[in-house]
Design an enzyme around this catalytic site. Structure first.
Site, short mmCIF file in Angstrom:
data_model
loop_
_atom_site.label_atom_id
_atom_site.label_comp_id
_atom_site.label_asym_id
_atom_site.label_seq_id
_atom_site.Cartn_x
_atom_site.Cartn_y
_atom_site.Cartn_z
N GLY A 258 0.70 -1.01 0.07
CA GLY A 258 -0.18 0.13 -0.11
C GLY A 258 1.08 1.03 0.18
O GLY A 258 0.85 2.35 -1.10
N GLU A 295 0.81 5.82 7.56
CA GLU A 295 2.20 6.18 6.85
C GLU A 295 2.24 7.32 8.33
O GLU A 295 4.07 7.44 9.10
CB GLU A 295 2.03 6.17 5.72
CG GLU A 295 1.97 5.25 4.79
CD GLU A 295 2.06 3.65 5.85
OE1 GLU A 295 3.41 3.68 5.57
OE2 GLU A 295 1.06 2.81 4.92
#
Ligand code: B3K
Ligand code: ZN
Length: 855
Positions: A258, A295
């Site tokens: 991802g 993230e």
């Protein structure tokens, strides 16, 4: 030298490095096939290690060494002992305190099809270093406990030359925060940026840039908005401020996963950045928001505080998933988010825990670490944090997290450090709780109850089936949130938190006038399989009355699971009580549409297969497919008069917005359309939606419904024609055709698709779009002649030669093979053995397939 056969790495064998690194200076002379990497690394001896003197051992793979020196003195060829995994310099040539290592190597980014290290994606240079990609860039002690400050110079023609940290000048970067090599990143290409700015809580201005290919700038607004909301949320909820002048995100088309949290320079699979109403679905928007947050949150949980070794992966991943789940709940709906997360957990992690790939949240050995970025490490790892928070309470959780950041900032830590922080902050003994990190498998929690003289007793019995390498298990700490309902549906007493710590344990509560109806494991307070049979009348009562949104939904889910199991195993037909309960949900305008949509969704075919295994029977994929279809038809007939109104009332006026409220309405509308289409011979409503949709959510859902109904040919062609120039949308086209294809003809369809000129299979997104959804379409994949298995195995063998990491992950598609009948098992086994025996099979795939076969 090290053995050439892939060794098993063990947690128990961890030793600290012989040398630390202070600074790393890298110069890249970019060239597609012959990039030169010049490194200057200052080492210092690890004074804690006594059994020296030590050789200098550096990891390196697929590197052509040009020159190397220590303290300016060139090393001769015979002074450097090289093998396929790295090099070693004998200790008599290595100063044991401080020294400078310099080397020049040559690498071939264009030839790097594994997409790990430095590689090329559509003419652009990019990197992926976690877990062990940095060793494909230069020689280095490539382990997360070695943290250093990096300075990077990039020489190349590209207008955009990026690396971590703050920009010194064009192509020159300095990252002041010591980091492990897995967080290194470099990007070079002809890119444009979408810019914004964020002012941190202490008033510092941070430039924000999202780099994309020319033409994609107009698809960055949502990702940027999600980033700004994430930065603000982490300040408000965790007190965490960003720590560089600049935060960059780059969208890349060829990516094994991802996204990646490289310090200050996150690299993303473009599907989790780019979005416009016409090209992205509501689900895409939701994932973009969640992954951008994930993230970004790694900047503190992962980067500032990292892992000592890869066994500690859940330290950063479990915590960061937990944080992104909290964030998404705050941004949207906690109830819906929790149900979505539990659905994911059950479909991916429980499935993993029940099969040959089961492993603890903190594994104890691996051959290829990339194989351990699993649902267990991530999702169960997050559940463990959720339980911890529930057990110690919100205030103590905050106190522990503050201590964690204060005590361990700048360090590479272990689960022991994490547990110690909680023990020190709360005074609680967590030694038994820690078993959640070391015991694999999903605990089963069997519950019985009794009522006598106003005293209500709940008896809990926990057990855990053996998993590979772990025959016996000890009782774990299981927090069980429980509510008690009166006959009129109100709560009798306030909710209780039972802490089950023994194999068998009872809790009594007195003062009830009548036997209450318990609502057990509210909010899914522990990742266990609850075994508490309740009859359909009680379940319908809970579905109607439970004030806990998770258990309310769960009651409906159990009702449909029970009914479908009866239909599959006993030929039962849908009963009125169930259909009435579902109709109530269709009509209940007081409930959130997203929640209603979830309640009307039937369990997946895979979930049903597991439920049948749990009853001790063998699942028949065709029977499961048919039962689900029959129940959906019965629901459609029952609500035939309500559906057109529901469909109309859920239409969203005005310009498309991806917010949770609008997305929830569209989701319920899709549910209505799907049921309605079962009653229409010509699928007229779905055709009309397909033709008129002005957003991808409605266009794609109509396409999927048309294909499932066998009316998809025209729509499919039109869709392709409309979107043939948009890669991400064409991925959706492949995926929808494969997942919605009716089982009888699915294999023919996907075979033809695999021959389509646009099936660019070396691109991971494209490969996953076709092969994954086909294998997750159980009645198609498990066709009795075994040709579905062969089709998938053929493709896995082909991909393994190019991209081991993506292949190994997809080998997991076969992990449930022992559920099925002897004939299917034999057919699958034959294909697994073919994969295992493929010439030069990667260690990645070989580890996974070996485990699945039980070798
Ligand atoms: N840390 C990365 C995953 C790396 C996977 C390496 N095979 C993304 C994430 O979890 O945020
Ligand atoms: Zn992560």
């Amino acid at each position: 030298m090290r053995p050439s056969q892939a060794p098993t790495i063990r947690l128990s064998e961890y030793t600290a490095p012989a040398f630390w690194v202070d600074t790393v200076d890298l110069t890249f002379k970019l060239n597609p096939t012959a990039t030169r990497v010049i490194s200057k690394i200052t080492f210092k001896g690890n004074t804690d290690r006594t059994n020296g003197p030590h050789d200098l051992q550096l990891d390196g793979r697929n590197l052509k060494l040009i020159t190397a020196s220590i303290n300016g003195k060139p090393l001769k060829d015979d002074e450097i002992l090289q093998d396929t995994e790295g090099l070693r310099i004998p200790h008599d040539l290595v100063p044991q305190d401080n020294f400078t290592w310099e080397a020049e190597v040559e690498i071939n980014p264009e030839g790097n099809t594994a997409l790990e290290g430095l590689y090329m994606s559509n003419g652009m240079y990019c990197t992926q270093c976690e877990a062990q990609g940095f060793r494909k860039i230069t020689y280095y002690p490539d382990r997360p406990d070695v943290m250093a400050t990096f300075t990077v110079a990039i020489e190349g023609d590209s207008p955009v030359l990026l690396s971590n940290g703050n920009k010194v000048k064009h192509g020159k970067w300095h990252d002041p925060w010591p980091k492990p090599a897995y967080l290194f990143a470099l990007v070079a290409g002809d890119l444009v940026s979408y810019d914004d700015q964020f002012t941190t809580m202490s008033g510092r201005k941070v430039d924000l840039q999202i780099f994309v290919r020319e033409g994609d700038q107009d698809k960055c607004a949502y990702a940027m908005d999600a980033l700004i909301r994430s930065m603000k949320w982490d300040e408000e909820v965790y007190g965490r401020e960003y720590d560089l002048d600049l935060f960059m995100i780059v969208a890349v088309d060829d990516f094994n996963m991802g996204a990646m949290e490289n310090k200050g320079l996150n690299i993303f699979n473009s599907k989790y950045v780019l979005a416009s109403p016409e090209t992205a679905t509501d689900r895409d928007y939701e994932l973009i928001e969640g992954i951008i947050a994930h993230e970004y949150f790694h900047n503190w949980t992962g980067n500032r505080i990292t892992c000592r070794d890869w066994f500690q992966l859940c330290l950063k991943e479990g915590l960061t998933v937990f944080r992104d789940q909290q964030f998404s709940g705050d941004m949207r709906s906690h109830a819906v988010k929790r149900i979505d997360d539990v659905l994911q957990l059950r479909s991916r992690q429980f499935r993993e825990d029940a099969g040959p790939l089961a492993h603890p949240v903190r594994p104890e050995e691996y051959i290829e670490i990339n194989n351990f970025y699993t649902a267990t490490v991530y999702e169960k790892g997050a559940e463990v944090i959720g339980m911890l928070k529930l057990l110690v309470g919100d205030a103590q959780y905050d106190k522990a997290l503050t201590l964690y950041f204060d005590r361990h900032d700048g360090q590479a830590c272990t689960i022991e450090d994490w547990i110690a922080v909680f023990q020190d902050a709360t005074g609680r003994d967590l030694s038994q709780f820690k078993l959640w990190y070391s015991q694999a498998g999903t605990p089963r929690l069997k519950v019985t109850d009794s009522f006598e003289d106003g005293v209500y007793t709940l008896n809990f019995e926990q057990s855990s089936a053996p998993t590979p390498d772990q025959d016996t298990k000890n009782p774990q700490v299981i927090p069980v949130r429980t509510g008690f309902l009166n006959a009129d549906g109100s709560e009798t007493i306030s909710e209780q938190l039972f802490e089950v710590t023994k194999a068998k344990q009872s809790f009594t509560i007195d003062g009830f006038d009548a036997k209450p109806t318990p609502s057990i494991l509210r909010g899914f307070s522990a990742p266990v399989a609850l075994d508490f049979p309740q009859d359909d009348t009680t379940l319908a009562f809970l579905l109607a009355n439970d004030s806990d949104p998770f258990n309310k939904w769960e009651a409906g889910r159990t009702l449909s699971m029970n009914l479908l199991t009866r239909m599959i195993l006993k030929g039962a037909t849908p009963d009125d009580a169930f259909l009435d309960a579902m109709r109530t949900v269709v009509l209940d305008e007081n409930l959130d549409p997203a929640y209603r949509s979830l309640t009307l969704s039937l369990p997946s075919e895979d979930a049903l297969a597991q439920a049948i295994v749990d009853t001790g029977k063998t699942p028949d994929p065709d029977a499961i497919y048919k039962a689900r279809k029959a129940l959906a038809l019965a629901m459609a007939k029952k609500t035939a008069n309500d559906l057109p109104k529901l469909y109309a009332s859920m239409s969203v006026d005005g310009a498309y917005s991806p917010d949770a409220k609008a997305a929830g309405k569209r989701s319920l509308r899709t549910k209505a359309l799907s049921l309605l289409t079962k009653l229409e011979d010509d699928a007229a409503t779905a055709r009309a939606q397909f033709a008129n949709a002005d957003n991808m959510t409605e266009q794609l859902s109509a396409l999927s419904i048309l294909i499932s109904a066998g009316h998809g040919a025209d729509a499919s062609a039109a869709f392709y024609d409309q979107w043939k120039d948009d890669k991400l949308v064409i991925d959706k086209w492949f995926a929808t055709l494969a997942s919605s294809a009716v089982p009888e003809t699915a294999l023919e369809k996907v075979t033809a698709l695999s021959e389509h000129p646009e099936f660019t299979w070396t691109n991971p997104n494209r490969f996953r779009s076709l092969i994954g959804p086909f294998a997750m379409n159980p009645a198609a994949f498990h066709r009795a002649d075994g040709k579905g298995y062969k089709f998938v195995a053929d493709w896995l063998i082909k991909l393994d030669a190019k991209n081991p990491q993506t292949t190994a992950r997809m080998c997991g598609l076969f992990e449930t093979w022992r559920r099925y009948d002897d004939n299917r098992q034999a057919l699958i086994k034959a294909q697994l053995e073919r994969i295992a025996g493929a010439p030069n099979l990667s260690k990645d795939s070989s580890e996974i397939v070996g485990k699945i076969l039980g070798a």
